[in-house]
Design a protein around this motif. Structure first.
Motif, mmCIF file in Angstrom:
data_model
loop_
_atom_site.group_PDB
_atom_site.id
_atom_site.type_symbol
_atom_site.label_atom_id
_atom_site.label_comp_id
_atom_site.label_asym_id
_atom_site.label_seq_id
_atom_site.Cartn_x
_atom_site.Cartn_y
_atom_site.Cartn_z
ATOM 1 N N LEU A 120 -16.720 1.364 0.251
ATOM 2 C CA LEU A 120 -16.426 1.143 -1.166
ATOM 3 C C LEU A 120 -16.456 2.460 -1.933
ATOM 4 C CD1 LEU A 120 -15.950 -0.866 -3.500
ATOM 5 C CD2 LEU A 120 -18.439 -1.079 -3.697
ATOM 6 N N ASN A 121 -17.411 3.319 -1.594
ATOM 7 C CA ASN A 121 -17.555 4.585 -2.311
ATOM 8 C C ASN A 121 -16.390 5.537 -2.048
ATOM 9 O OD1 ASN A 121 -19.952 3.671 -3.339
ATOM 10 N ND2 ASN A 121 -21.233 4.734 -1.854
ATOM 11 N N THR A 122 -15.813 5.457 -0.857
ATOM 12 C CA THR A 122 -14.637 6.279 -0.575
ATOM 13 C C THR A 122 -13.514 5.932 -1.544
ATOM 14 O OG1 THR A 122 -15.181 6.518 1.775
ATOM 15 C CG2 THR A 122 -12.882 6.854 1.146
ATOM 16 N N THR A 123 -13.301 4.632 -1.744
ATOM 17 C CA THR A 123 -12.298 4.193 -2.715
ATOM 18 C C THR A 123 -12.690 4.626 -4.121
ATOM 19 O OG1 THR A 123 -11.632 2.277 -1.388
ATOM 20 C CG2 THR A 123 -11.177 2.175 -3.756
ATOM 21 N N GLY A 124 -13.962 4.458 -4.468
ATOM 22 C CA GLY A 124 -14.427 4.841 -5.798
ATOM 23 C C GLY A 124 -14.191 6.312 -6.091
ATOM 24 N N ASN A 125 -14.485 7.167 -5.125
ATOM 25 C CA ASN A 125 -14.271 8.603 -5.317
ATOM 26 C C ASN A 125 -12.788 8.941 -5.440
ATOM 27 O OD1 ASN A 125 -16.929 9.708 -5.397
ATOM 28 N ND2 ASN A 125 -17.119 9.383 -3.191
ATOM 29 N N ASN A 126 -11.947 8.234 -4.689
ATOM 30 C CA ASN A 126 -10.500 8.453 -4.803
ATOM 31 C C ASN A 126 -9.985 8.048 -6.184
ATOM 32 O OD1 ASN A 126 -10.170 9.472 -2.202
ATOM 33 N ND2 ASN A 126 -9.780 7.463 -1.307
ATOM 34 N N ILE A 127 -10.522 6.952 -6.713
ATOM 35 C CA ILE A 127 -10.137 6.513 -8.061
ATOM 36 C C ILE A 127 -10.591 7.542 -9.096
ATOM 37 C CG2 ILE A 127 -10.436 4.742 -9.839
ATOM 38 C CD1 ILE A 127 -10.889 2.726 -7.519
ATOM 39 N N LEU A 128 -11.810 8.048 -8.935
ATOM 40 C CA LEU A 128 -12.319 9.067 -9.860
ATOM 41 C C LEU A 128 -11.436 10.309 -9.850
ATOM 42 C CD1 LEU A 128 -16.195 8.973 -9.294
ATOM 43 C CD2 LEU A 128 -14.971 8.342 -11.380
ATOM 44 N N LEU A 129 -11.023 10.727 -8.669
ATOM 45 C CA LEU A 129 -10.180 11.918 -8.555
ATOM 46 C C LEU A 129 -8.851 11.715 -9.264
ATOM 47 C CD1 LEU A 129 -9.583 14.719 -7.409
ATOM 48 C CD2 LEU A 129 -8.816 13.620 -5.290
ATOM 49 N N GLU A 130 -8.209 10.577 -9.016
ATOM 50 C CA GLU A 130 -6.918 10.341 -9.661
ATOM 51 C C GLU A 130 -7.081 10.178 -11.174
ATOM 52 O OE1 GLU A 130 -2.737 7.929 -9.239
ATOM 53 O OE2 GLU A 130 -4.256 7.777 -7.665
ATOM 54 N N THR A 131 -8.167 9.547 -11.603
ATOM 55 C CA THR A 131 -8.413 9.391 -13.039
ATOM 56 C C THR A 131 -8.572 10.744 -13.712
ATOM 57 O OG1 THR A 131 -9.547 7.288 -12.615
ATOM 58 C CG2 THR A 131 -9.893 8.308 -14.769
ATOM 59 N N SER A 132 -9.334 11.616 -13.084
ATOM 60 C CA SER A 132 -9.534 12.960 -13.622
ATOM 61 C C SER A 132 -8.207 13.701 -13.751
ATOM 62 C CB SER A 132 -10.489 13.742 -12.715
ATOM 63 O OG SER A 132 -10.617 15.077 -13.140
ATOM 64 N N GLN A 158 7.720 4.090 -11.510
ATOM 65 C CA GLN A 158 7.339 4.910 -12.657
ATOM 66 C C GLN A 158 5.861 4.766 -13.019
ATOM 67 O OE1 GLN A 158 10.285 4.855 -16.045
ATOM 68 N NE2 GLN A 158 11.390 3.497 -14.648
ATOM 69 N N ILE A 159 5.287 3.601 -12.755
ATOM 70 C CA ILE A 159 3.897 3.384 -13.175
ATOM 71 C C ILE A 159 2.923 3.308 -12.003
ATOM 72 C CG2 ILE A 159 4.682 2.167 -15.246
ATOM 73 C CD1 ILE A 159 3.610 -0.432 -13.928
ATOM 74 N N ASN A 160 3.431 3.408 -10.769
ATOM 75 C CA ASN A 160 2.526 3.377 -9.625
ATOM 76 C C ASN A 160 1.596 4.584 -9.637
ATOM 77 O OD1 ASN A 160 3.289 0.980 -8.482
ATOM 78 N ND2 ASN A 160 4.607 1.886 -6.924
ATOM 79 N N LEU A 161 0.363 4.366 -9.201
ATOM 80 C CA LEU A 161 -0.582 5.460 -9.049
ATOM 81 C C LEU A 161 -0.254 6.235 -7.778
ATOM 82 C CD1 LEU A 161 -3.814 3.488 -10.028
ATOM 83 C CD2 LEU A 161 -2.468 5.016 -11.482
ATOM 84 N N LYS A 162 -0.876 7.387 -7.604
ATOM 85 C CA LYS A 162 -0.578 8.220 -6.436
ATOM 86 C C LYS A 162 -1.010 7.548 -5.142
ATOM 87 C CE LYS A 162 -1.492 12.603 -6.634
ATOM 88 N NZ LYS A 162 -2.239 13.867 -6.860
ATOM 89 N N LYS A 163 -2.125 6.806 -5.196
ATOM 90 C CA LYS A 163 -2.611 6.082 -4.025
ATOM 91 C C LYS A 163 -2.741 4.607 -4.379
ATOM 92 C CE LYS A 163 -5.740 7.840 -1.321
ATOM 93 N NZ LYS A 163 -4.972 8.285 -0.149
ATOM 94 N N ASP A 164 -2.617 3.756 -3.368
ATOM 95 C CA ASP A 164 -2.781 2.320 -3.593
ATOM 96 C C ASP A 164 -4.266 1.974 -3.492
ATOM 97 O OD1 ASP A 164 -2.645 -0.363 -3.857
ATOM 98 O OD2 ASP A 164 -1.487 -0.743 -2.046
ATOM 99 N N HIS A 165 -4.979 2.161 -4.597
ATOM 100 C CA HIS A 165 -6.417 1.904 -4.625
ATOM 101 C C HIS A 165 -6.745 0.411 -4.624
ATOM 102 C CE1 HIS A 165 -6.847 6.156 -5.601
ATOM 103 N NE2 HIS A 165 -6.036 5.996 -6.628
ATOM 104 N N PHE A 166 -5.757 -0.434 -4.859
ATOM 105 C CA PHE A 166 -6.009 -1.869 -4.981
ATOM 106 C C PHE A 166 -6.212 -2.559 -3.632
ATOM 107 C CE2 PHE A 166 -3.896 -0.797 -8.946
ATOM 108 C CZ PHE A 166 -4.637 -1.499 -9.879
ATOM 109 N N ALA A 167 -5.809 -1.906 -2.553
ATOM 110 C CA ALA A 167 -5.812 -2.557 -1.241
ATOM 111 C C ALA A 167 -7.193 -3.067 -0.837
ATOM 112 C CB ALA A 167 -5.272 -1.592 -0.186
ATOM 113 N N ILE A 168 -8.246 -2.287 -1.097
ATOM 114 C CA ILE A 168 -9.590 -2.686 -0.685
ATOM 115 C C ILE A 168 -10.057 -3.944 -1.415
ATOM 116 C CG2 ILE A 168 -10.834 -1.303 -2.389
ATOM 117 C CD1 ILE A 168 -12.924 -0.697 -0.250
ATOM 118 N N PHE A 169 -9.425 -4.245 -2.549
ATOM 119 C CA PHE A 169 -9.779 -5.435 -3.326
ATOM 120 C C PHE A 169 -8.855 -6.614 -3.019
ATOM 121 C CE2 PHE A 169 -10.691 -1.611 -5.960
ATOM 122 C CZ PHE A 169 -12.068 -1.650 -5.857
ATOM 123 N N GLN A 170 -8.065 -6.484 -1.945
ATOM 124 C CA GLN A 170 -7.134 -7.525 -1.506
ATOM 125 C C GLN A 170 -6.126 -7.890 -2.601
ATOM 126 O OE1 GLN A 170 -10.753 -8.249 -0.589
ATOM 127 N NE2 GLN A 170 -10.047 -6.858 1.012
#
Length: 204
Positions: A120-132, A158-170
Motif C-alpha cells: 500500500l505504501n508503494t502506491t502511496g509514495n507514487n501518488i505523493l510523487l505525482e501530486t508534488s 488529456q486527464i489521465n495521470l502519469k501512472k494508473d494509481h487506481f489499480a490497487i483499489f480495484q
C-alpha cells in the motif's frame, strides 16, 4: 462516495488532529468532523505492524496536499485539465486512507508481519510523487496558459495521470474519468474515448 468527495461544500481544512509523529496519538477526521481513524498509542502499534509508520507519514503528507488542492480547485474552470487531475488526486487520497483504515479495523490485527502495508505504501509514495509534480507544474503555469479540455481530442488521455494509481483499489481510471466527465457536464457524445488503455500507456 466519489460524488460526495466532489460535491463537498465545507470549507477546506486539515483533517489530522494528531499526526502520530509529533504526538503518540493519531486522530483523523473527515471534512465534517466525523472520526475516520483513531490510534491511542502509535509507537506500540508501529512495533507490531510492519510499514504502519510509513503509512502514517504518507497520510500526514496527504493531509497537506488535500488542503492545498481543496483550495485550488474552486478557482479553476470546469474545463480545466488541472481541475480534473486535482480531483482525481483527492479521490486517490480518500481511497488510500479508506484502505489503510480497513486493514487496521476489519482485520483487527494484533500483529501484521506480512508486506500488506509495504504494498500500500508503494502506491502511496507514487501518488505523493505525482501530486508534488502536478502542483509544481501548476504553480509554474501562468493563468492564461492553464490547459483546457479539447473535445476534438481523446479526453481520457488529456486527464489521465502519469501512472494508473487506481489499480490497487480495484478501480479503473477510466471509470473515474467517466464520473468526472458526468459531474462536470461533459456528455458521452462529447468524449472521444479512443482505445482501451493498458499499462503501456503509463509512465514507469
Amino acid at each position: 462516495m466519489i460524488s460526495q468527495i466532489l460535491s463537498t461544500s465545507k470549507p477546506c481544512k486539515k483533517q489530522l488532529e494528531f499526526d502520530g509523529i509529533s504526538s503518540n496519538r493519531f486522530i483523523l477526521r473527515n471534512q465534517v468532523g466525523k472520526l475516520i481513524l483513531g490510534i491511542k498509542n502509535v509507537p506500540i502499534l508501529k512495533d507490531k505492524i510492519i510499514g504502519l509508520g510509513n503509512s502514517i507519514t504518507i497520510v500526514k503528507n496527504f493531509d497537506e496536499y488535500q488542503y492545498l488542492l481543496c483550495s485550488h480547485i474552486p478557482t479553476l474552470s470546469d474545463e480545466s485539465i488541472w481541475k480534473f487531475k486535482f480531483q482525481k488526486i483527492r479521490i486517490l487520497i480518500y481511497l488510500y486512507i479508506d484502505k489503510m483504515t480497513r486493514l487496521l479495523v476489519d482485520r483487527q490485527p494484533k500483529t501484521i508481519r506480512d508486506k500488506t502495508f509495504d504494498t500500500l505504501n508503494t502506491t502511496g509514495n507514487n501518488i505523493l510523487l505525482e501530486t508534488s509534480e502536478l502542483i509544481q507544474q501548476f504553480r509554474e503555469t501562468k493563468p492564461a496558459e492553464i490547459p483546457k479540455l479539447d473535445a476534438k481530442k481523446d479526453m481520457n488521455l488529456q486527464i489521465n495521470l502519469k501512472k494508473d494509481h487506481f489499480a490497487i483499489f480495484q478501480i479503473k481510471e477510466k471509470e473515474i474519468n467517466d464520473i468526472l466527465f458526468s459531474y462536470y457536464g461533459f456528455g458521452v457524445e462529447a468524449i472521444k474515448r479512443g482505445p482501451e488503455l493498458d499499462d503501456d500507456n503509463y509512465d514507469e
